[in-house]
Write a protein that holds these residues in place. Structure first.
Motif, PDB file in Angstrom:
ATOM      1  N   LYS A 161       4.691  -6.551  64.987  1.00 55.77           N
ATOM      2  CA  LYS A 161       3.495  -7.331  64.686  1.00 55.77           C
ATOM      3  C   LYS A 161       3.817  -8.483  63.742  1.00 55.77           C
ATOM      4  O   LYS A 161       3.309  -9.600  63.901  1.00 55.77           O
ATOM      5  CB  LYS A 161       2.421  -6.438  64.061  1.00 55.77           C
ATOM      6  N   LYS A 173       6.394 -10.143  63.696  1.00 51.77           N
ATOM      7  CA  LYS A 173       7.097 -11.156  64.478  1.00 51.77           C
ATOM      8  C   LYS A 173       6.228 -11.760  65.577  1.00 51.77           C
ATOM      9  O   LYS A 173       6.717 -12.510  66.420  1.00 51.77           O
ATOM     10  CB  LYS A 173       8.357 -10.549  65.096  1.00 51.77           C
ATOM     11  N   GLY A 174       4.942 -11.438  65.551  1.00 52.13           N
ATOM     12  CA  GLY A 174       4.014 -12.060  66.495  1.00 52.13           C
ATOM     13  C   GLY A 174       3.758 -11.279  67.767  1.00 52.13           C
ATOM     14  O   GLY A 174       3.063 -11.765  68.662  1.00 52.13           O
ATOM     15  N   PHE A 175       4.298 -10.070  67.877  1.00 53.84           N
ATOM     16  CA  PHE A 175       4.092  -9.252  69.072  1.00 53.84           C
ATOM     17  C   PHE A 175       2.828  -8.407  68.932  1.00 53.84           C
ATOM     18  O   PHE A 175       2.429  -8.038  67.832  1.00 53.84           O
ATOM     19  CB  PHE A 175       5.281  -8.310  69.294  1.00 53.84           C
ATOM     20  N   SER A 176       2.242  -8.091  70.055  1.00 49.29           N
ATOM     21  CA  SER A 176       1.108  -7.178  70.085  1.00 49.29           C
ATOM     22  C   SER A 176       1.362  -6.119  71.145  1.00 49.29           C
ATOM     23  O   SER A 176       2.173  -6.301  72.053  1.00 49.29           O
ATOM     24  CB  SER A 176      -0.197  -7.926  70.394  1.00 49.29           C
ATOM     25  N   TYR A 212       5.591  -4.488  74.279  1.00 48.02           N
ATOM     26  CA  TYR A 212       5.191  -5.466  73.269  1.00 48.02           C
ATOM     27  C   TYR A 212       5.242  -6.854  73.905  1.00 48.02           C
ATOM     28  O   TYR A 212       6.182  -7.170  74.650  1.00 48.02           O
ATOM     29  CB  TYR A 212       6.155  -5.440  72.080  1.00 48.02           C
ATOM     30  N   ARG A 236       4.431 -11.248  73.168  1.00 49.84           N
ATOM     31  CA  ARG A 236       4.030 -12.343  72.284  1.00 49.84           C
ATOM     32  C   ARG A 236       4.086 -13.644  73.069  1.00 49.84           C
ATOM     33  O   ARG A 236       4.858 -13.787  74.033  1.00 49.84           O
ATOM     34  CB  ARG A 236       4.918 -12.422  71.040  1.00 49.84           C
ATOM     35  N   ASN A 237       3.264 -14.594  72.649  1.00 51.95           N
ATOM     36  CA  ASN A 237       3.148 -15.872  73.334  1.00 51.95           C
ATOM     37  C   ASN A 237       3.488 -17.031  72.409  1.00 51.95           C
ATOM     38  O   ASN A 237       3.106 -17.040  71.233  1.00 51.95           O
ATOM     39  CB  ASN A 237       1.734 -16.060  73.880  1.00 51.95           C
ATOM     40  N   SER A 256       6.418 -17.001  76.997  1.00 46.74           N
ATOM     41  CA  SER A 256       5.967 -15.678  76.576  1.00 46.74           C
ATOM     42  C   SER A 256       7.157 -14.736  76.645  1.00 46.74           C
ATOM     43  O   SER A 256       8.100 -14.955  77.411  1.00 46.74           O
ATOM     44  CB  SER A 256       4.829 -15.166  77.454  1.00 46.74           C
ATOM     45  N   SER A 289      13.362 -19.296  73.367  1.00 54.31           N
ATOM     46  CA  SER A 289      11.927 -19.366  73.631  1.00 54.31           C
ATOM     47  C   SER A 289      11.489 -20.696  74.229  1.00 54.31           C
ATOM     48  O   SER A 289      10.327 -20.871  74.565  1.00 54.31           O
ATOM     49  CB  SER A 289      11.142 -19.115  72.332  1.00 54.31           C
TER      50      SER A 289
END
Length: 217
Positions: free
Chosen positions: A24, A26-29, A37, A39-40, A45, A146
């Motif tokens: 979380k 690191k921006g993951f959900s 997990y 993240r965008n 993504s 990314s």
């Protein structure tokens, strides 16, 4: 024999205790009952998925073998790649995925260890091991790849972490095209598809790039 649902419940319990807070940050959900997990970013993504092999025959008494994967999707690059080859089969029938490979391929061999769950032990210890992998190697890799710029930089630096395949070469080429670097894109194709067989197989990609260069010069 252990049931798949029991392994999933233990995996999620481990994720909640050992991984959720780190990912979380690191921006993951992650959805409540999911082992993925996500993240965008603006340009891409990414995902980390914890798959399991139940009752692995190659490890006696193990309930499961945890086998994580990482995934990167860069839609603009993917669209160009499909336009280049004109056939989803040449992109492993998954043109929406820029890169997908086992998480362990990012880890130096001296640190690699197969991740097995046992009935009364192993779950939380695996979480600790995964945290170590994430912090030291995985996050850095995902951050660096990314964007299209990150992909071409990785290629130019001869980065061995992305698993090399014909599909990956097409996505690298598409990344250069997305950055309007047509000469470099052509060189990637020529350097990696120099055999007669590869030139024939990827003729559409060569033709696509030739037309693109002609229209922009």
């Amino acid at each position: 024999m252990v049931k798949k649902q029991i392994v999933k419940e233990k995996t999620i319990a481990m994720m909640e205790k050992e991984l959720d807070a780190l990912l979380k940050a690191k921006g993951f959900s992650r959805r409540k009952n999911s082992t993925k997990y996500l993240r965008n970013f603006k340009e891409s993504s990414q995902g980390v998925e914890l798959t399991t092999i139940i009752n692995p025959k190659y490890q006696s008494h193990a309930e499961a073998h945890l086998y994580p994967w990482i995934k990167i999707e860069v839609p603009n690059v993917n669209k160009i790649a499909l336009n280049m080859v004109g056939d989803e089969k040449l992109l492993a029938n998954k043109p929406d995925i820029t890169l997908r490979q086992p998480l362990e391929t990012l880890i130096p061999k001296s640190y690699q260890k197969r991740l097995f769950f046992y009935e009364d032990e192993g779950y939380l210890q695996i979480g600790e091991k995964l945290k170590f992998y994430m912090i030291n190697w995985v996050f850095n890799f995902l951050d660096e790849l990314s964007t299209a710029k990150g992909i071409v930089k990785s290629y130019e630096n001869k980065d061995a972490r992305p698993l090399k395949s014909d599909q990956w070469i097409i996505y690298v080429t598409a990344s250069y095209i997305s950055l309007d670097e047509y000469d470099k894109a052509k060189k990637v194709l020529e350097d990696n598809f120099s055999s007669i067989g590869k030139q024939k197989r990827y003729r559409e990609a060569f033709n696509y790039l030739d037309k693109l260069k002609k229209n922009n010069y």
